[in-house]
Design a protein around this motif. Structure first.
Motif, mmCIF file in Angstrom:
data_model
loop_
_atom_site.group_PDB
_atom_site.id
_atom_site.type_symbol
_atom_site.label_atom_id
_atom_site.label_comp_id
_atom_site.label_asym_id
_atom_site.label_seq_id
_atom_site.Cartn_x
_atom_site.Cartn_y
_atom_site.Cartn_z
ATOM 1 N N ILE A 142 31.622 0.632 -37.763
ATOM 2 C CA ILE A 142 31.258 -0.512 -36.186
ATOM 3 C C ILE A 142 30.505 0.163 -35.033
ATOM 4 C CG2 ILE A 142 32.728 -2.236 -34.496
ATOM 5 C CD1 ILE A 142 34.560 -2.196 -36.160
ATOM 6 N N ALA A 143 31.118 1.152 -34.824
ATOM 7 C CA ALA A 143 30.840 2.290 -34.017
ATOM 8 C C ALA A 143 28.790 2.460 -34.720
ATOM 9 C CB ALA A 143 30.918 3.233 -33.410
ATOM 10 N N SER A 144 29.358 2.730 -35.365
ATOM 11 C CA SER A 144 27.660 3.051 -35.837
ATOM 12 C C SER A 144 26.293 2.041 -36.334
ATOM 13 C CB SER A 144 27.678 3.982 -37.583
ATOM 14 O OG SER A 144 28.340 5.622 -37.524
ATOM 15 N N VAL A 152 21.612 7.291 -32.254
ATOM 16 C CA VAL A 152 21.460 8.911 -32.155
ATOM 17 C C VAL A 152 21.460 9.361 -33.175
ATOM 18 C CG1 VAL A 152 22.448 10.253 -30.830
ATOM 19 C CG2 VAL A 152 22.527 7.913 -29.800
ATOM 20 N N VAL A 153 22.869 9.193 -34.220
ATOM 21 C CA VAL A 153 22.495 9.819 -35.721
ATOM 22 C C VAL A 153 21.939 9.807 -36.392
ATOM 23 C CG1 VAL A 153 24.279 9.414 -37.170
ATOM 24 C CG2 VAL A 153 25.094 9.284 -35.737
ATOM 25 N N LEU A 154 21.182 8.810 -36.302
ATOM 26 C CA LEU A 154 19.438 7.941 -37.285
ATOM 27 C C LEU A 154 18.285 9.834 -36.324
ATOM 28 C CD1 LEU A 154 18.272 7.499 -40.056
ATOM 29 C CD2 LEU A 154 17.418 5.388 -38.073
ATOM 30 N N ALA A 155 18.532 9.526 -35.360
ATOM 31 C CA ALA A 155 17.773 9.988 -35.239
ATOM 32 C C ALA A 155 17.861 11.879 -35.244
ATOM 33 C CB ALA A 155 16.881 10.068 -33.535
ATOM 34 N N ALA A 156 19.079 11.523 -35.380
ATOM 35 C CA ALA A 156 19.875 13.242 -35.200
ATOM 36 C C ALA A 156 19.281 14.102 -37.022
ATOM 37 C CB ALA A 156 20.797 13.902 -34.343
ATOM 38 N N THR A 157 19.486 13.020 -37.268
ATOM 39 C CA THR A 157 19.130 13.670 -39.234
ATOM 40 C C THR A 157 18.308 14.556 -39.199
ATOM 41 O OG1 THR A 157 17.677 11.416 -39.947
ATOM 42 C CG2 THR A 157 21.152 11.972 -39.948
ATOM 43 N N HIS A 203 21.406 2.817 -42.433
ATOM 44 C CA HIS A 203 21.430 2.399 -41.215
ATOM 45 C C HIS A 203 20.792 0.788 -40.927
ATOM 46 C CE1 HIS A 203 21.970 2.677 -36.761
ATOM 47 N NE2 HIS A 203 21.026 2.749 -36.707
ATOM 48 N N ALA A 204 20.238 0.580 -41.727
ATOM 49 C CA ALA A 204 19.141 -1.339 -41.588
ATOM 50 C C ALA A 204 20.293 -1.767 -42.478
ATOM 51 C CB ALA A 204 18.296 -1.135 -42.080
ATOM 52 N N VAL A 205 20.900 -1.884 -43.589
ATOM 53 C CA VAL A 205 21.840 -2.120 -43.729
ATOM 54 C C VAL A 205 23.441 -2.335 -43.102
ATOM 55 C CG1 VAL A 205 23.164 -2.367 -45.835
ATOM 56 C CG2 VAL A 205 20.968 -1.936 -46.606
ATOM 57 N N ALA A 206 23.895 -1.122 -42.384
ATOM 58 C CA ALA A 206 24.814 -0.889 -41.647
ATOM 59 C C ALA A 206 24.793 -2.087 -40.548
ATOM 60 C CB ALA A 206 24.706 0.012 -41.159
ATOM 61 N N CYS A 209 25.085 -5.866 -41.848
ATOM 62 C CA CYS A 209 26.568 -6.331 -42.790
ATOM 63 C C CYS A 209 27.574 -5.259 -41.577
ATOM 64 C CB CYS A 209 26.447 -5.508 -43.989
ATOM 65 S SG CYS A 209 25.414 -5.929 -45.309
ATOM 66 N N VAL A 210 27.151 -5.006 -40.451
ATOM 67 C CA VAL A 210 28.464 -4.969 -39.719
ATOM 68 C C VAL A 210 27.563 -5.114 -38.263
ATOM 69 C CG1 VAL A 210 30.096 -2.854 -38.937
ATOM 70 C CG2 VAL A 210 29.424 -3.066 -41.293
ATOM 71 N N GLY A 211 28.911 -5.763 -37.284
ATOM 72 C CA GLY A 211 28.710 -6.146 -36.006
ATOM 73 C C GLY A 211 30.044 -5.856 -35.944
ATOM 74 N N LEU A 212 30.080 -5.634 -33.846
ATOM 75 C CA LEU A 212 31.581 -5.486 -33.263
ATOM 76 C C LEU A 212 32.864 -6.749 -33.421
ATOM 77 C CD1 LEU A 212 29.982 -5.508 -29.538
ATOM 78 C CD2 LEU A 212 30.753 -3.524 -30.314
#
Length: 285
Positions: A142-144, A152-157, A203-206, A209-212
């Motif tokens: 959910i957080a991601s 931020v995680v995507l940019a860090a890859t 990340h786009a699929v997440a 498909c996932v919200g708060l």
């Protein structure tokens, strides 16, 4: 960018087919009735390396890289419904006929969409720690997906060591017996993480498909329409999607049976391939 995910298992061929003018990569092995293996979000066809050779002794095994993952070009609409449409076009393009569809996590949601759209041509269905069976999902997911943390995680890859850190995070969160995960899986995850395509699609699929409040792409209200024999498989220690989703689904699908792996997390086919094969081969037979 073409992503070299390493060699497939012995006897397995790397192939490619054009779907709607866009290349889709897949692994193929064996002959006979076709089994289509669908990986989850953040995965690739190489997730099935540990089980393809055994399944191919009796069946034609087809394991596509879903659009935007592995070596397949990215889809304009990275949604489970669009993935299901592309996979079925793939099934028709390779002349697979009636198929057994096996889907893990997000791939399970894609598999259910295929089975609902083509019930007469899906002879059996296997759902492995499947998404889409309820709203509950891990807080990390959910957080991601629903907060700036994922961006931020995507940019860090792209930073030095970023792909390695992401690979370790995926492995630790999706397995319980992490020491049983084969080196080939770690290598394929790391190579995919070093491309921009796979992490961006993941990340786009997440986010879609996932919200708060949890999973947004659910089909649990339509489970009664799945008329084919169905095997629901789940790692009892899954920290991403709770095992009781599988319990509930096995009661709602008319011809369902349930198999739980007591010491597994979210990816039993990766961390316990022998036990996975024992369970699925009995169902296929």
């Amino acid at each position: 960018m073409n992503v070299d995910l390493g060699r497939p298992p012995y006897g397995t061929q790397d192939r490619e087919v054009m779907i709607d003018g866009v290349p889709l990569a897949y692994l193929e092995a064996g002959s006979g009735s076709a089994i289509v293996l669908l990986h989850g979000n953040g995965g690739s066809s190489r997730d099935w390396n540990g089980v393809i050779p055994a399944l191919a002794t009796r069946n034609r095994v087809l394991a596509p890289d879903l659009p935007g993952y592995g070596e397949s070009a990215r889809a304009d609409e990275p949604t489970p419904g669009e993935f299901a449409r592309r996979v079925w076009s793939f099934v028709e393009a390779v002349e697979a006929g009636a198929v057994i569809v096996v889907g893990h996590s997000m791939g399970g949601l894609v598999a259910m969409n295929i089975a609902l759209d083509h019930p007469d041509q899906v002879s059996k269905l296997v759902l492995v720690d499947s998404a889409g069976l309820g709203r509950s999902i891990g807080l990390t997911q959910i957080a991601s997906a629903a907060t700036p943390l994922g961006d931020v995680v995507l940019a860090a890859t792209v930073l030095p060591g970023g792909a390695l850190a992401q690979t370790l995070s995926i492995g630790l969160s999706s397995t319980f017996q992490t020491w049983r995960v084969p080196p080939s899986w770690w290598k394929s995850q790391l190579r995919a993480g070093r491309s921009r395509r796979a992490p961006t699609t993941t990340h786009a699929v997440a986010k879609l498909c996932v919200g708060l409040l949890g999973q947004k792409c659910v089909v649990d209200e339509r489970l009664g329409e799945l008329s084919m024999p169905t095997l629901v498989m789940w790692g009892l220690l899954d920290r991403i999607i709770p095992f009781w989703h599988g319990l509930r689904a096995s009661r709602r699908v008319p011809q369902a049976r349930l198999h739980l792996f007591p010491w597994c997390g979210h990816a039993p086919h990766v961390e316990a391939s022998e036990e996975f094969l024992q369970a699925i081969e009995g169902f296929l037979a």
